[in-house]
Design an enzyme around this catalytic site. Structure first.
Site, PDB file in Angstrom:
ATOM      1  N   ASN A  43      19.079  73.884 -42.800  1.00 25.14           N
ATOM      2  CA  ASN A  43      19.943  74.753 -43.606  1.00 25.14           C
ATOM      3  C   ASN A  43      19.595  74.626 -45.082  1.00 25.14           C
ATOM      4  O   ASN A  43      19.247  73.551 -45.573  1.00 25.14           O
ATOM      5  CB  ASN A  43      21.430  74.493 -43.342  1.00 25.14           C
ATOM      6  CG  ASN A  43      21.862  73.056 -43.463  1.00 25.14           C
ATOM      7  OD1 ASN A  43      21.091  72.140 -43.231  1.00 25.14           O
ATOM      8  ND2 ASN A  43      23.114  72.841 -43.822  1.00 25.14           N
ATOM      9  N   CYS A  90      21.588  79.169 -42.454  1.00 18.44           N
ATOM     10  CA  CYS A  90      21.634  78.112 -41.437  1.00 18.44           C
ATOM     11  C   CYS A  90      20.235  77.720 -40.975  1.00 18.44           C
ATOM     12  O   CYS A  90      19.292  78.521 -41.028  1.00 18.44           O
ATOM     13  CB  CYS A  90      22.397  78.585 -40.201  1.00 18.44           C
ATOM     14  SG  CYS A  90      24.129  78.910 -40.458  1.00 18.44           S
ATOM     15  N   GLU A 108      19.112  77.402 -38.008  1.00 13.90           N
ATOM     16  CA  GLU A 108      18.601  78.194 -36.882  1.00 13.90           C
ATOM     17  C   GLU A 108      17.900  79.456 -37.368  1.00 13.90           C
ATOM     18  O   GLU A 108      16.856  79.847 -36.847  1.00 13.90           O
ATOM     19  CB  GLU A 108      19.742  78.588 -35.941  1.00 13.90           C
ATOM     20  CG  GLU A 108      20.393  77.421 -35.217  1.00 13.90           C
ATOM     21  CD  GLU A 108      21.529  76.768 -35.993  1.00 13.90           C
ATOM     22  OE1 GLU A 108      21.553  76.864 -37.237  1.00 13.90           O
ATOM     23  OE2 GLU A 108      22.393  76.161 -35.341  1.00 13.90           O
TER      24      GLU A 108
END
Ligand code: THU
Length: 161
Positions: free
Chosen positions: A62, A73, A75
């Site tokens: 992040n 984030c 991901e």
């Protein structure tokens, strides 16, 4: 009227020691990569590491910002990195971990709603489910066989046609 129900199954492991070698390696990488997070505002460092279908490994962490909503984030940093370094290569598995001075990293966390939407688009586009390995620095580990399971009733591109 008819009641409907959505259920999904996931695997629960007592700790990383119960995982197979590749999954344990990936989760350890996700744990390590939390150190590369830039999270001075939340002090919540997230690390995500992917094993791609071609055997390459890609990481994301992040990255926060003084203008809070600008932060992104781990991901979605990972997905953007994978898409650019290895275009059109499916992601087999993503391990996600977290750490921070103010949190006890002893249980799995799961991707936020926005990341679930982004993960779903990636697996749909490359026609391969993304397995998720979720675990803290210690404690239980969850394995979910497809990111899609985390987003029932998703809005997808089929609605736009
Ligand atoms: N965060 C992630 O990077 N991934 C998640 O799955 C949950 C939350 C980040 C966003 C923000 O930088 C910090 O964690 C606290 O919400």
């Amino acid at each position: 009227m008819k009641q409907s129900k959505i259920e999904f199954e996931y695997e629960v492991y007592n700790d990383i020691g119960e995982l197979n070698e590749e999954d344990a390696w990936l989760l350890n990488e996700a744990r390590s990569v939390t150190e590369q997070a830039y999270a001075p505002y939340s002090n919540f460092n997230v690390g995500a590491v992917a094993m791609l279908a071609n055997g390459e490994v890609v990481a994301g962490t992040n990255q926060e910002n003084a203008s809070y909503p600008v932060g992104i984030c781990a991901e979605r940093v990972l997905l953007g990195t994978a898409a650019n370094l290895h275009p059109n290569v499916a992601i087999k598995t993503i391990a996600i971990s977290y750490n921070g001075d103010e949190v006890k990293s002893d249980h799995p966390i799961s991707p936020c709603g926005m990341c679930r939407q982004a993960l779903l688009e990636y697996e749909t586009r490359l026609k391969q489910p993304i397995r998720l390995i979720l675990g803290g620095m210690e404690g239980k580990v969850y394995i979910i066989k497809s990111a899609e399971l985390l987003l029932p009733f998703a809005f997808t591109s089929t609605e736009l046609k």
